[in-house]
Design a protein around this motif. Sequence first.
Motif, PDB file in Angstrom:
ATOM      1  N   GLN A   2     -34.632 -46.800 -25.420  1.00  0.00           N
ATOM      2  CA  GLN A   2     -34.613 -47.378 -24.076  1.00  0.00           C
ATOM      3  C   GLN A   2     -35.355 -46.391 -23.192  1.00  0.00           C
ATOM      4  O   GLN A   2     -34.846 -45.321 -22.877  1.00  0.00           O
ATOM      5  CB  GLN A   2     -33.168 -47.534 -23.617  1.00  0.00           C
ATOM      6  N   ARG A   7     -37.236 -51.589 -23.576  1.00  0.00           N
ATOM      7  CA  ARG A   7     -36.992 -50.983 -24.881  1.00  0.00           C
ATOM      8  C   ARG A   7     -38.276 -51.008 -25.693  1.00  0.00           C
ATOM      9  O   ARG A   7     -39.054 -51.949 -25.615  1.00  0.00           O
ATOM     10  CB  ARG A   7     -35.888 -51.735 -25.639  1.00  0.00           C
ATOM     11  N   TYR A   8     -38.453 -49.945 -26.476  1.00  0.00           N
ATOM     12  CA  TYR A   8     -39.618 -49.817 -27.339  1.00  0.00           C
ATOM     13  C   TYR A   8     -39.157 -49.427 -28.736  1.00  0.00           C
ATOM     14  O   TYR A   8     -38.219 -48.662 -28.890  1.00  0.00           O
ATOM     15  CB  TYR A   8     -40.583 -48.752 -26.805  1.00  0.00           C
ATOM     16  N   VAL A  35     -35.285 -47.882 -32.156  1.00  0.00           N
ATOM     17  CA  VAL A  35     -35.475 -48.374 -30.797  1.00  0.00           C
ATOM     18  C   VAL A  35     -35.065 -47.317 -29.775  1.00  0.00           C
ATOM     19  O   VAL A  35     -34.101 -46.575 -29.993  1.00  0.00           O
ATOM     20  CB  VAL A  35     -34.718 -49.705 -30.569  1.00  0.00           C
ATOM     21  N   SER A  52     -35.990 -56.565 -23.470  1.00  0.00           N
ATOM     22  CA  SER A  52     -35.166 -55.611 -22.717  1.00  0.00           C
ATOM     23  C   SER A  52     -33.696 -55.776 -23.083  1.00  0.00           C
ATOM     24  O   SER A  52     -33.276 -56.821 -23.591  1.00  0.00           O
ATOM     25  CB  SER A  52     -35.334 -55.845 -21.213  1.00  0.00           C
ATOM     26  N   ASP A  53     -32.906 -54.729 -22.806  1.00  0.00           N
ATOM     27  CA  ASP A  53     -31.470 -54.833 -23.080  1.00  0.00           C
ATOM     28  C   ASP A  53     -30.816 -55.758 -22.049  1.00  0.00           C
ATOM     29  O   ASP A  53     -31.474 -56.291 -21.154  1.00  0.00           O
ATOM     30  CB  ASP A  53     -30.815 -53.448 -23.126  1.00  0.00           C
ATOM     31  N   ASN A  70     -33.226 -53.103 -18.916  1.00  0.00           N
ATOM     32  CA  ASN A  70     -33.940 -51.857 -19.187  1.00  0.00           C
ATOM     33  C   ASN A  70     -34.970 -52.070 -20.299  1.00  0.00           C
ATOM     34  O   ASN A  70     -34.666 -52.703 -21.308  1.00  0.00           O
ATOM     35  CB  ASN A  70     -32.959 -50.762 -19.598  1.00  0.00           C
TER      36      ASN A  70
END
Length: 185
Positions: free
Chosen positions: A150, A85-86, A148, A78-79, A83
């Motif tokens: 979010q 992320r993929y 990437v 995650s950031d 959040n």
Amino acid sequence: MTFNLYQPATHQTQKMKTATIQFDNGNKLTTSINGTKAEIEKYYLGNTFNLGTGGNDQMAKAVSVEIESEHKATRVKSDVNGNPRYVVHFLAFITREKSDELDAIANERSKAGYITFGTTLKYEYALKLARRVGGRKFHNKQYGGGIVFQCCGQTEIDALIEQALALTPELLEQLEITLEIVTNE
């Protein structure tokens, strides 16, 4: 009971999708089919199909359709704000026609004495396209060629990719102009 059927291709340039259809009698059917998600759902949902074999007719109405994603997203760290992320591979943003076109550009440039790789052009094009829908270059060695996002998961990734691929010709023309500037430097 699960059935596997082959559906003939209707769109020669699309990659076939795998759809699992649930029927009102409890049966499931898994099949490969071409078309957009909306076209596939329109074809199956609410319609009645004969799932029987031989002389044993077994009529059933399709009640749900699940389409397996053709763009596998990988969950990454995650950031800083937590959040999710993929990451998805850049080729998810390149159609077969665009791939051939970019390969032709690379071949022409190499004949003119420039060192140009089709993969580099494809990545730059995909990145510019993905940025229009919120994607960014994934700077990490764990996933080469990644873009990437979010977002909340595979369904949202699929929607963003479809949105990017459905951009208007005017926007695509702007991308091509900027791509041309990048490749001519």
